[in-house]
Design a protein around this motif. Sequence first.
Motif, PDB file in Angstrom:
ATOM      1  N   GLY A   1       0.799  -1.224   0.000  1.00 18.00           N
ATOM      2  CA  GLY A   1       0.000   0.000   0.000  1.00 18.00           C
ATOM      3  C   GLY A   1       0.826   1.265   0.000  1.00 18.00           C
ATOM      4  N   ASN A   2       0.179   2.332   0.313  1.00 22.52           N
ATOM      5  CA  ASN A   2       0.806   3.647   0.350  1.00 22.52           C
ATOM      6  C   ASN A   2       1.770   3.738   1.525  1.00 22.52           C
ATOM      7  OD1 ASN A   2       0.720   6.578   1.475  1.00 22.52           O
ATOM      8  ND2 ASN A   2       0.161   6.729  -0.676  1.00 22.52           N
ATOM      9  N   GLU A   3       2.953   4.342   1.273  1.00 20.77           N
ATOM     10  CA  GLU A   3       3.961   4.386   2.340  1.00 20.77           C
ATOM     11  C   GLU A   3       3.489   5.175   3.557  1.00 20.77           C
ATOM     12  OE1 GLU A   3       8.556   4.760   3.247  1.00 20.77           O
ATOM     13  OE2 GLU A   3       7.944   5.271   1.234  1.00 20.77           O
ATOM     14  N   ALA A   4       2.802   6.268   3.328  1.00 18.67           N
ATOM     15  CA  ALA A   4       2.428   7.139   4.442  1.00 18.67           C
ATOM     16  C   ALA A   4       1.301   6.540   5.276  1.00 18.67           C
ATOM     17  CB  ALA A   4       2.031   8.514   3.920  1.00 18.67           C
ATOM     18  N   TRP A   5       0.284   5.997   4.623  1.00 16.36           N
ATOM     19  CA  TRP A   5      -0.873   5.551   5.411  1.00 16.36           C
ATOM     20  C   TRP A   5      -1.257   4.096   5.201  1.00 16.36           C
ATOM     21  CZ3 TRP A   5      -4.274   4.918   1.383  1.00 16.36           C
ATOM     22  CH2 TRP A   5      -4.170   5.789   0.312  1.00 16.36           C
ATOM     23  N   GLY A   6      -0.360   3.310   4.636  1.00 15.75           N
ATOM     24  CA  GLY A   6      -0.599   1.868   4.548  1.00 15.75           C
ATOM     25  C   GLY A   6      -1.762   1.494   3.649  1.00 15.75           C
ATOM     26  N   LEU A   7      -2.482   0.458   4.029  1.00 14.08           N
ATOM     27  CA  LEU A   7      -3.592  -0.030   3.225  1.00 14.08           C
ATOM     28  C   LEU A   7      -4.918   0.312   3.899  1.00 14.08           C
ATOM     29  CD1 LEU A   7      -2.145  -3.517   2.276  1.00 14.08           C
ATOM     30  CD2 LEU A   7      -2.856  -1.762   0.638  1.00 14.08           C
ATOM     31  N   PRO A   8      -5.941   0.685   3.121  1.00 16.02           N
ATOM     32  CA  PRO A   8      -7.241   1.001   3.711  1.00 16.02           C
ATOM     33  C   PRO A   8      -7.936  -0.247   4.269  1.00 16.02           C
ATOM     34  CG  PRO A   8      -7.313   1.212   1.302  1.00 16.02           C
ATOM     35  CD  PRO A   8      -5.902   0.907   1.678  1.00 16.02           C
ATOM     36  N   GLU A   9      -8.824  -0.012   5.235  1.00 15.69           N
ATOM     37  CA  GLU A   9      -9.547  -1.088   5.926  1.00 15.69           C
ATOM     38  C   GLU A   9     -10.151  -2.114   4.978  1.00 15.69           C
ATOM     39  OE1 GLU A   9      -9.913  -2.491   8.783  1.00 15.69           O
ATOM     40  OE2 GLU A   9      -8.555  -0.998   9.580  1.00 15.69           O
ATOM     41  N   GLU A  10     -10.787  -1.625   3.914  1.00 11.62           N
ATOM     42  CA  GLU A  10     -11.513  -2.573   3.052  1.00 11.62           C
ATOM     43  C   GLU A  10     -10.573  -3.558   2.364  1.00 11.62           C
ATOM     44  OE1 GLU A  10     -11.489   0.713   2.751  1.00 11.62           O
ATOM     45  OE2 GLU A  10     -11.377   1.387   0.651  1.00 11.62           O
ATOM     46  N   ILE A  11      -9.365  -3.121   2.100  1.00  9.25           N
ATOM     47  CA  ILE A  11      -8.406  -4.049   1.493  1.00  9.25           C
ATOM     48  C   ILE A  11      -7.903  -5.042   2.536  1.00  9.25           C
ATOM     49  CG2 ILE A  11      -6.163  -4.252   0.338  1.00  9.25           C
ATOM     50  CD1 ILE A  11      -6.681  -1.654  -1.056  1.00  9.25           C
ATOM     51  N   LEU A  12      -7.620  -4.534   3.729  1.00  7.71           N
ATOM     52  CA  LEU A  12      -7.173  -5.425   4.801  1.00  7.71           C
ATOM     53  C   LEU A  12      -8.228  -6.505   5.048  1.00  7.71           C
ATOM     54  CD1 LEU A  12      -5.675  -2.843   7.343  1.00  7.71           C
ATOM     55  CD2 LEU A  12      -4.472  -4.198   5.621  1.00  7.71           C
ATOM     56  N   ALA A  13      -9.504  -6.111   4.961  1.00  7.51           N
ATOM     57  CA  ALA A  13     -10.599  -7.056   5.220  1.00  7.51           C
ATOM     58  C   ALA A  13     -10.703  -8.105   4.120  1.00  7.51           C
ATOM     59  CB  ALA A  13     -11.914  -6.294   5.362  1.00  7.51           C
ATOM     60  N   GLU A  14     -10.379  -7.719   2.894  1.00  2.00           N
ATOM     61  CA  GLU A  14     -10.513  -8.660   1.773  1.00  2.00           C
ATOM     62  C   GLU A  14      -9.365  -9.658   1.686  1.00  2.00           C
ATOM     63  OE1 GLU A  14     -11.102  -6.668  -1.949  1.00  2.00           O
ATOM     64  OE2 GLU A  14     -12.903  -5.645  -1.261  1.00  2.00           O
ATOM     65  N   ALA A  15      -8.219  -9.304   2.283  1.00  2.00           N
ATOM     66  CA  ALA A  15      -7.051 -10.185   2.194  1.00  2.00           C
ATOM     67  C   ALA A  15      -7.250 -11.421   3.067  1.00  2.00           C
ATOM     68  CB  ALA A  15      -5.799  -9.431   2.622  1.00  2.00           C
ATOM     69  N   ASP A  16      -6.544 -12.504   2.715  1.00  2.00           N
ATOM     70  CA  ASP A  16      -6.606 -13.711   3.530  1.00  2.00           C
ATOM     71  C   ASP A  16      -5.897 -13.511   4.865  1.00  2.00           C
ATOM     72  OD1 ASP A  16      -8.016 -15.515   1.762  1.00  2.00           O
ATOM     73  OD2 ASP A  16      -6.240 -15.476   0.480  1.00  2.00           O
ATOM     74  N   ASP A  17      -4.897 -12.657   4.860  1.00  2.00           N
ATOM     75  CA  ASP A  17      -4.168 -12.391   6.099  1.00  2.00           C
ATOM     76  C   ASP A  17      -3.459 -11.038   5.954  1.00  2.00           C
ATOM     77  OD1 ASP A  17      -3.102 -12.731   8.625  1.00  2.00           O
ATOM     78  OD2 ASP A  17      -2.216 -14.693   8.198  1.00  2.00           O
ATOM     79  N   VAL A  18      -3.200 -10.404   7.087  1.00  2.00           N
ATOM     80  CA  VAL A  18      -2.435  -9.158   7.092  1.00  2.00           C
ATOM     81  C   VAL A  18      -1.108  -9.464   7.777  1.00  2.00           C
ATOM     82  CG1 VAL A  18      -2.396  -6.734   7.751  1.00  2.00           C
ATOM     83  CG2 VAL A  18      -4.584  -7.853   7.239  1.00  2.00           C
ATOM     84  N   VAL A  19      -0.024  -9.212   7.070  1.00  2.00           N
ATOM     85  CA  VAL A  19       1.290  -9.652   7.529  1.00  2.00           C
ATOM     86  C   VAL A  19       2.230  -8.457   7.612  1.00  2.00           C
ATOM     87  CG1 VAL A  19       3.241 -11.162   6.987  1.00  2.00           C
ATOM     88  CG2 VAL A  19       0.917 -11.896   6.450  1.00  2.00           C
ATOM     89  N   ARG A  20       2.998  -8.403   8.679  1.00  2.00           N
ATOM     90  CA  ARG A  20       3.958  -7.302   8.809  1.00  2.00           C
ATOM     91  C   ARG A  20       5.385  -7.834   8.760  1.00  2.00           C
ATOM     92  NH1 ARG A  20       2.745  -8.329  14.313  1.00  2.00           N
ATOM     93  NH2 ARG A  20       4.630  -8.420  15.559  1.00  2.00           N
ATOM     94  N   VAL A  21       6.274  -6.993   8.254  1.00  2.00           N
ATOM     95  CA  VAL A  21       7.696  -7.303   8.348  1.00  2.00           C
ATOM     96  C   VAL A  21       8.100  -6.998   9.793  1.00  2.00           C
ATOM     97  CG1 VAL A  21      10.005  -6.725   7.521  1.00  2.00           C
ATOM     98  CG2 VAL A  21       8.076  -6.681   5.935  1.00  2.00           C
ATOM     99  N   PRO A  22       8.702  -7.950  10.499  1.00  2.00           N
ATOM    100  CA  PRO A  22       9.043  -7.674  11.900  1.00  2.00           C
ATOM    101  C   PRO A  22      10.072  -6.541  11.998  1.00  2.00           C
ATOM    102  CG  PRO A  22      10.093  -9.716  11.158  1.00  2.00           C
ATOM    103  CD  PRO A  22       9.162  -9.287  10.066  1.00  2.00           C
ATOM    104  N   ILE A  23       9.891  -5.677  12.979  1.00  2.00           N
ATOM    105  CA  ILE A  23      10.857  -4.600  13.222  1.00  2.00           C
ATOM    106  C   ILE A  23      11.622  -4.963  14.486  1.00  2.00           C
ATOM    107  CG2 ILE A  23      11.163  -2.136  13.695  1.00  2.00           C
ATOM    108  CD1 ILE A  23      10.030  -2.487  10.946  1.00  2.00           C
ATOM    109  N   TYR A  24      12.909  -5.254  14.341  1.00  2.00           N
ATOM    110  CA  TYR A  24      13.705  -5.684  15.485  1.00  2.00           C
ATOM    111  C   TYR A  24      14.410  -4.528  16.179  1.00  2.00           C
ATOM    112  CZ  TYR A  24      12.974 -10.255  13.336  1.00  2.00           C
ATOM    113  OH  TYR A  24      12.401 -11.371  12.794  1.00  2.00           O
ATOM    114  N   GLY A  25      14.512  -3.407  15.492  1.00  2.00           N
ATOM    115  CA  GLY A  25      15.195  -2.250  16.070  1.00  2.00           C
ATOM    116  C   GLY A  25      14.220  -1.158  16.451  1.00  2.00           C
ATOM    117  N   GLN A  26      14.639   0.084  16.327  1.00  2.00           N
ATOM    118  CA  GLN A  26      13.806   1.220  16.721  1.00  2.00           C
ATOM    119  C   GLN A  26      13.095   1.893  15.554  1.00  2.00           C
ATOM    120  OE1 GLN A  26      15.673   3.992  19.689  1.00  2.00           O
ATOM    121  NE2 GLN A  26      17.449   2.699  19.353  1.00  2.00           N
ATOM    122  N   ALA A  27      13.337   1.444  14.331  1.00  2.00           N
ATOM    123  CA  ALA A  27      12.676   2.064  13.183  1.00  2.00           C
ATOM    124  C   ALA A  27      11.168   1.901  13.317  1.00  2.00           C
ATOM    125  CB  ALA A  27      13.171   1.426  11.885  1.00  2.00           C
TER     126      ALA A  27
END
Lengths: 303, 303
Positions: B254-280
Amino acid sequence: MAGSELTNVRSPRVKAARRLTKRAYREQDRRFLAEGPQAVREALKLDGVTLELFATAEAELRHSELITEATLQGIPVHRASGEVMSELSQTVTPQGLLAVCGLVHVPLEQALGGPSGPGGPSGPGGPGGADDTGDTGGVDDTGDMSGAGGGPRLVAVLAHVRDPGNAGTVMRAADAAGADSVIFTDASVDPYNGKCVRASAGSLFHLPVVIGAPVSAAVRQLKERGLRVLAADGAGKHTLDDVDLSGPTAWIFGNEAWGLPEEILAEADDVVRVPIYGQAESLNLATAAAVCLYSSARAQRVS
Amino acid sequence: MAGSELTNVRSPRVKAARRLTKRAYREQDRRFLAEGPQAVREALKLDGVTLELFATAEAELRHSELITEATLQGIPVHRASGEVMSELSQTVTPQGLLAVCGLVHVPLEQALGGPSGPGGPSGPGGPGGADDTGDTGGVDDTGDMSGAGGGPRLVAVLAHVRDPGNAGTVMRAADAAGADSVIFTDASVDPYNGKCVRASAGSLFHLPVVIGAPVSAAVRQLKERGLRVLAADGAGKHTLDDVDLSGPTAWIFGNEAWGLPEEILAEADDVVRVPIYGQAESLNLATAAAVCLYSSARAQRVS
């Protein structure tokens, strides 16, 4: 708010900040510019790093919590006209907020966990000429992090990286992947370059950054501290999927156009390429670095 | 060389190419500009895609093999003065070589392996309005690739991605990771944007690209063809390391600033994040996409 609004782009205060857009003056004045609310927020988290803040009236309202925080820390906040902000800003659409910061990089030995080997003291005062910032609280915080658990386990080395946007994006990816430090070798772009600071999205303030280390010295010290040194290069014999990444690892990333020079490839423990499964000739430097660093992060956590 | 050197920036030929820097004219004329030797080289590999070539005298000498190839293919080559090239170029340092190309995108159904399901015919003529390019040899080559092995196994969907540099870098990473196609949904940047073409480093010509597909229609068709649809989002419940990526997968970015809108998240089979191990706080969109796509590529090959 210190005094009235700055409207004269030729005022000494504006000129003193403006000259920090040039590397030579950043080195001479030992200061750099961090632009935008994200960078300012991260800078303010480190004691003693933010020296001055410029803000437009609009940004003061929009980011009042940052203005308050700066004021509480005793940092001079200058209200700037739009014209003055445009003069200081290096972006097409200035966000109205800009900090003058002291340099945050640390000596190589400190970034790698102190001169007495893994787990040793990581106090300020090592060689490298960053003594004036080596004793800030924030840098100590991140320095401690790298020392935790017996020495650094993941380090990114930027050798001959010239594009500031790429370099900043690698810093951000290294931070996200949990790297202990980022080392800019002597032939790389200045991490205090405005584009690099912006692309790092605050990560310049998150983990120990080393500047100007000769590649050979960096490789030697990384090896001495038990890290396996891998050069990321499209000409690598092994791919990312063939190598064991579970141990402490330092990745060397080179210039996008011409990769890494022979002498660096020869000094590394191994030369590793990201496998290309499609028709692309190569990957963008920052995306290749992210793939390598995350492969290491995963292998270190799974094992 | 067709005729003498073009020196007049107001000549009809130069103006006809120049207007392709604007999206509305690209859509109207069904043409776009591909700048620099790398893009031109890849465009020339596809039959019928390159319509005209502009080259400075210097570039003609430096890239004589490309000029020869174009001439052999019967493509008009116009020698352009430096001034004309500057007028056509969208880079600060023009490389002296620029092609006018026909559009290369394909209908969604074709990109996913034909209307009759996985492994079905992937001929031209599906809905989507790219009939004029659907029968080029190169596009058929890549279309066949996606059909091989019983349907696509890795697809990248760009939803609401607005930054052309990011979009092009994702195309390049998708190509490198062996993706079968890249889908730009209706709210995304134009892949024929000059910055996007450059950032793709030729990948726009390597794999089937779909433009303007409504997100819901794309998700439905991807699911129908047996792909698991994963939305990449920092708010995901699962991390990249928790999910099984060995099966056919479509990633939505999705968009870098505001990610993906709710309706797309709802339509996907799963919502997956890249793990952040540091402070970024997050990763750059293109680097996050590269990490996701390469995780899939590896999981699909290991399993």
